[in-house]
Motif scaffolding. Structure first.
Motif, PDB file in Angstrom:
ATOM      1  N   LYS A 250       0.867  -1.178   0.000  1.00 23.75           N
ATOM      2  CA  LYS A 250       0.000   0.000   0.000  1.00 23.75           C
ATOM      3  C   LYS A 250       0.905   1.231   0.000  1.00 23.75           C
ATOM      4  CE  LYS A 250      -3.926   1.524   2.859  1.00 23.75           C
ATOM      5  NZ  LYS A 250      -4.676   1.179   4.071  1.00 23.75           N
ATOM      6  N   LEU A 251       0.702   2.126  -0.955  1.00 27.15           N
ATOM      7  CA  LEU A 251       1.647   3.235  -1.134  1.00 27.15           C
ATOM      8  C   LEU A 251       1.112   4.540  -0.545  1.00 27.15           C
ATOM      9  CD1 LEU A 251       2.793   2.699  -4.831  1.00 27.15           C
ATOM     10  CD2 LEU A 251       3.922   1.959  -2.739  1.00 27.15           C
ATOM     11  N   PRO A 252       2.021   5.431  -0.184  1.00 30.27           N
ATOM     12  CA  PRO A 252       1.614   6.783   0.244  1.00 30.27           C
ATOM     13  C   PRO A 252       1.335   7.645  -0.978  1.00 30.27           C
ATOM     14  CG  PRO A 252       3.989   6.545   0.427  1.00 30.27           C
ATOM     15  CD  PRO A 252       3.470   5.227  -0.058  1.00 30.27           C
ATOM     16  N   MET A 253       0.236   7.334  -1.662  1.00 28.04           N
ATOM     17  CA  MET A 253       0.052   7.868  -3.004  1.00 28.04           C
ATOM     18  C   MET A 253      -1.422   7.959  -3.351  1.00 28.04           C
ATOM     19  SD  MET A 253       2.626   7.904  -5.528  1.00 28.04           S
ATOM     20  CE  MET A 253       3.565   6.606  -4.793  1.00 28.04           C
TER      21      MET A 253
ATOM     22  N   MET B 177       2.548  11.717  -0.907  1.00 24.87           N
ATOM     23  CA  MET B 177       2.018  12.426   0.252  1.00 24.87           C
ATOM     24  C   MET B 177       2.858  13.653   0.644  1.00 24.87           C
ATOM     25  SD  MET B 177      -0.784  11.465   1.587  1.00 24.87           S
ATOM     26  CE  MET B 177      -1.997  10.241   1.195  1.00 24.87           C
TER      27      MET B 177
ATOM     28  N   PHE C 244       8.195   8.518   5.271  1.00 26.20           N
ATOM     29  CA  PHE C 244       6.938   8.964   5.874  1.00 26.20           C
ATOM     30  C   PHE C 244       6.816   8.414   7.290  1.00 26.20           C
ATOM     31  CE2 PHE C 244       6.512   8.820   1.306  1.00 26.20           C
ATOM     32  CZ  PHE C 244       6.058  10.088   1.025  1.00 26.20           C
ATOM     33  N   ARG C 245       7.185   7.156   7.439  1.00 26.84           N
ATOM     34  CA  ARG C 245       7.120   6.535   8.759  1.00 26.84           C
ATOM     35  C   ARG C 245       8.143   7.167   9.707  1.00 26.84           C
ATOM     36  NH1 ARG C 245       5.136   1.690  10.516  1.00 26.84           N
ATOM     37  NH2 ARG C 245       4.681   0.991   8.404  1.00 26.84           N
TER      38      ARG C 245
ATOM     39  N   VAL D 160       9.951  13.590   5.675  1.00 26.83           N
ATOM     40  CA  VAL D 160       9.302  13.929   4.415  1.00 26.83           C
ATOM     41  C   VAL D 160      10.061  15.071   3.734  1.00 26.83           C
ATOM     42  CG1 VAL D 160       7.021  13.150   5.122  1.00 26.83           C
ATOM     43  CG2 VAL D 160       7.718  15.509   5.569  1.00 26.83           C
TER      44      VAL D 160
ATOM     45  N   ALA E 288       0.383  16.114   4.422  1.00 30.45           N
ATOM     46  CA  ALA E 288      -0.009  14.876   3.745  1.00 30.45           C
ATOM     47  C   ALA E 288      -1.326  15.050   3.004  1.00 30.45           C
ATOM     48  CB  ALA E 288      -0.109  13.742   4.762  1.00 30.45           C
TER      49      ALA E 288
ATOM     50  N   ALA F  80       1.978   4.210  16.453  1.00 32.32           N
ATOM     51  CA  ALA F  80       2.591   4.840  15.272  1.00 32.32           C
ATOM     52  C   ALA F  80       2.153   4.157  13.981  1.00 32.32           C
ATOM     53  CB  ALA F  80       4.110   4.816  15.401  1.00 32.32           C
TER      54      ALA F  80
ATOM     55  N   HIS G 265       0.455   6.096  11.000  1.00 24.32           N
ATOM     56  CA  HIS G 265       1.188   6.163   9.735  1.00 24.32           C
ATOM     57  C   HIS G 265       0.270   5.720   8.600  1.00 24.32           C
ATOM     58  CE1 HIS G 265       3.715   3.996   6.655  1.00 24.32           C
ATOM     59  NE2 HIS G 265       4.184   5.205   6.571  1.00 24.32           N
TER      60      HIS G 265
ATOM     61  N   VAL H 241      -2.533   8.481   8.099  1.00 26.34           N
ATOM     62  CA  VAL H 241      -2.106   9.768   7.552  1.00 26.34           C
ATOM     63  C   VAL H 241      -1.526   9.612   6.146  1.00 26.34           C
ATOM     64  CG1 VAL H 241      -0.514  11.718   7.864  1.00 26.34           C
ATOM     65  CG2 VAL H 241      -1.686  10.751   9.838  1.00 26.34           C
ATOM     66  N   TYR H 242      -0.770   8.541   5.911  1.00 26.28           N
ATOM     67  CA  TYR H 242       0.013   8.489   4.672  1.00 26.28           C
ATOM     68  C   TYR H 242      -0.417   7.438   3.651  1.00 26.28           C
ATOM     69  CZ  TYR H 242       3.374  11.626   6.875  1.00 26.28           C
ATOM     70  OH  TYR H 242       3.958  12.709   7.461  1.00 26.28           O
ATOM     71  N   LEU H 243      -0.907   6.293   4.081  1.00 30.34           N
ATOM     72  CA  LEU H 243      -1.126   5.208   3.114  1.00 30.34           C
ATOM     73  C   LEU H 243      -2.551   5.233   2.555  1.00 30.34           C
ATOM     74  CD1 LEU H 243       0.819   2.275   4.795  1.00 30.34           C
ATOM     75  CD2 LEU H 243       1.637   4.075   3.276  1.00 30.34           C
ATOM     76  N   ARG H 244      -2.666   4.957   1.264  1.00 31.92           N
ATOM     77  CA  ARG H 244      -3.973   5.014   0.609  1.00 31.92           C
ATOM     78  C   ARG H 244      -4.161   3.787  -0.290  1.00 31.92           C
ATOM     79  NH1 ARG H 244      -4.345   8.129   3.997  1.00 31.92           N
ATOM     80  NH2 ARG H 244      -4.739  10.369   3.911  1.00 31.92           N
ATOM     81  N   ASP H 245      -5.413   3.293  -0.321  1.00 36.73           N
ATOM     82  CA  ASP H 245      -5.721   2.209  -1.256  1.00 36.73           C
ATOM     83  C   ASP H 245      -5.711   2.722  -2.692  1.00 36.73           C
ATOM     84  OD1 ASP H 245      -5.979   0.159   0.581  1.00 36.73           O
ATOM     85  OD2 ASP H 245      -8.044   0.706   1.047  1.00 36.73           O
ATOM     86  N   ASN H 246      -6.132   3.962  -2.890  1.00 32.84           N
ATOM     87  CA  ASN H 246      -6.067   4.614  -4.198  1.00 32.84           C
ATOM     88  C   ASN H 246      -6.686   3.755  -5.300  1.00 32.84           C
ATOM     89  OD1 ASN H 246      -5.406   6.586  -6.056  1.00 32.84           O
ATOM     90  ND2 ASN H 246      -3.290   5.882  -6.289  1.00 32.84           N
TER      91      ASN H 246
END
Lengths: 416, 71
Positions: A249-252, A342, A398-399, A403, A411, B15, B19, B22-27
């Motif tokens: 799963k990406l920060p995207m 992000m 990110f973790r 950033v 974000a 955390a 994390h 705030v940051y990860l998305r299924d998109n």
């Protein structure tokens, strides 16, 4: 075949009937040392540098459509290295240096034109911010000049200098910035990679990633299973979908960015100019059309087309900067899918599987990064350590809280 | 437009959970739920159900009502 003035002359003598194809149309082999998913600018550049500079020959590039059908053929062709932050600046300057030698390197005319990139400022605060960015660029060895209002006016006399809300007070100029013929970048890299033995396989969509014991052993595609030693993902706006095939799963988020071109005009704007009071950037192509764009539409999209509200917003910003734009007609607009990360900065990293590599998160600045992205990704794949200019582009930043947020937005991908 | 409709973790969730939030998305490519702010109208926060591949909007409800539905 190597291109030269002589080869053009000789082929011209024979009616241009003897030119060979730029690249082969190979059938996929059962196994490759490296498979690159995504035949866009970054994937092709990665294949080129892997084969030419890092000596890996058994490579395939898998492209779900045709070469250049994605963002490499959908951008506004701007190159620049006017970044503020230390994690970004050396990387983009490395990219600029590669642009400067690119055409000789891959023997293809990409029409690299260093016609200058000028960012206008409209307030004292903006002047301070641009001064800071210009100084940061100079400290990194990048060229930057702060122009006052009179200097900008002598370059571009037809702008609206006395706009009641956004008077133009000056600009930050990077003279080495400019434009490149975007399709030729894809073609040049594809031709160069093919000449070094890379199989470029078009109309071959990856539908799954086969794993065994913590490693990727190959990919399922619409043209059957293909095994690999190492797997590299450079899927731009579809990164999240490809990564999901490996349970990553990406920060995207994927967002649509529109771009526009006007009818052909006589020489009007020499370089690239950006409006500081709204998001608008414009240059003039060699054919005479104004090529321009603005913000992303702002909502998640995979549609490769945008909405009229953004068309209106972009053209309004353009008109505020150049009133004469109200008279021109727009010929075409189109959309591309951006891999908005992000923090607005890219990712070039190894991920959770031993032999899986990720190149993503280019937001809407991926075109200018194409050469360095390819080079640094190839470096990482070949040597399993990051290139010195791409060390900051880690997935785990990110973790860890490191950033690289050039715009300071947090974000919120639709704001980068 | 604010982004994906995600359940907010507890303040002490740790955390990893934060994390992820705030940051990860299924998109996803396809059906998607996201928060929109109706800025030029009622100024309410809305949950819009939309297809990211076709831009088709399936449904829309007030975020205050939607919260109860999802919890």
């Amino acid at each position: 075949m190597r291109y030269s003035a002589l080869s053009i002359f000789l082929n011209g003598l024979f009616g241009n009937r003897n030119w060979a194809a730029h690249w082969r149309q190979p059938e996929p082999k059962p196994h490759y040392d490296v498979i690159i998913v995504g035949g866009g600018g970054h994937g092709l550049a990665t294949a080129y540098y892997l084969s030419k500079t890092f000596g890996i020959r058994n490579i395939a590039v898998l492209e779900k459509g045709y070469l250049g059908s994605g963002n490499v053929g959908r951008n506004t062709t701007i190159i620049r290295s006017n970044y503020l932050l230390p994690g970004n600046n050396p990387f983009y300057e490395f990219s600029m240096k590669l642009w400067e030698g690119l055409e000789q390197d891959f023997n293809f005319n990409a029409m690299v034109s260093q016609r200058g990139v000028l960012n206008l400022f409209h307030s004292d605060a903006q002047r301070d911010a641009y001064t800071r960015r210009g100084n940061a660029m100079r400290l990194h060895g990048v060229d930057a000049d702060l122009l006052d209002r009179a200097a900008v006016r002598s370059m571009l006399p037809f702008f609206d200098y006395d706009n009641a809300r956004f008077p133009i007070q000056g600009g930050l100029l990077q003279r080495r910035g400019g434009t490149v013929r975007h399709d030729a970048v894809a073609w040049g890299y594809a031709r160069g990679a093919d000449a070094h033995g890379v199989d470029i396989i078009q109309n071959c969509e990856v539908t799954g990633i086969r794993r065994e014991g913590g490693k990727a052993v190959g990919v399922e595609t619409t043209r059957g299973f293909i095994g690999c030693g190492k797997l590299a993902l450079a899927a731009a706006g579809n990164s999240s979908r490809v990564a999901q095939m490996a349970d990553l799963k990406l920060p995207m988020e994927s967002h649509v960015l529109q771009a526009f071109v006007s009818e052909g005009l006589k020489p009007f704007i020499d370089g690239v100019v950006t409006f500081g009071a709204g998001h608008f950037y414009v240059s003039q192509s060699d054919k005479g059309g104004l090529v321009f764009g603005g913000d992303i539409d702002g909502y998640n999209s995979y549609a490769q087309r945008g909405n009229l509200a953004t068309v209106e917003h972009v053209t309004e910003a353009g008109k505020a900067m150049i009133p004469a734009l109200s008279r021109i007609r727009v010929l075409r607009s189109w959309g591309g899918i951006m891999d908005m990360s992000m923090d607005g900065s890219p990712i070039i990293d190894r991920v959770h599987l031993d032999n899986l590599y990720l190149n993503s998160g280019w937001c809407y600045g991926g075109f200018k990064a194409t050469p360095a992205s390819g080079y640094c990704f190839a470096h990482l794949i070949a040597r399993d350590e990051p290139h010195e200019t791409a060390r900051a582009f880690r997935l785990d930043r990110f973790r860890r809280g490191y950033v690289i947020d050039e715009k300071g937005q947090g974000a919120q991908p639709n704001l980068h | 437009m604010k982004g994906a409709v995600l359940p907010r973790p507890a303040a002490d969730a740790g955390a990893d959970a934060w994390h992820d939030y705030v940051y990860l998305r299924d998109n996803p490519r396809g059906a998607y739920e996201e928060y929109w702010h109706h800025t030029s109208g009622c100024r309410r926060w809305l949950v819009v159900s939309r297809d990211t591949a076709t831009h088709e909007v399936y449904a829309c409800q007030d975020a205050a009502d939607a919260k109860a539905v999802r919890a």
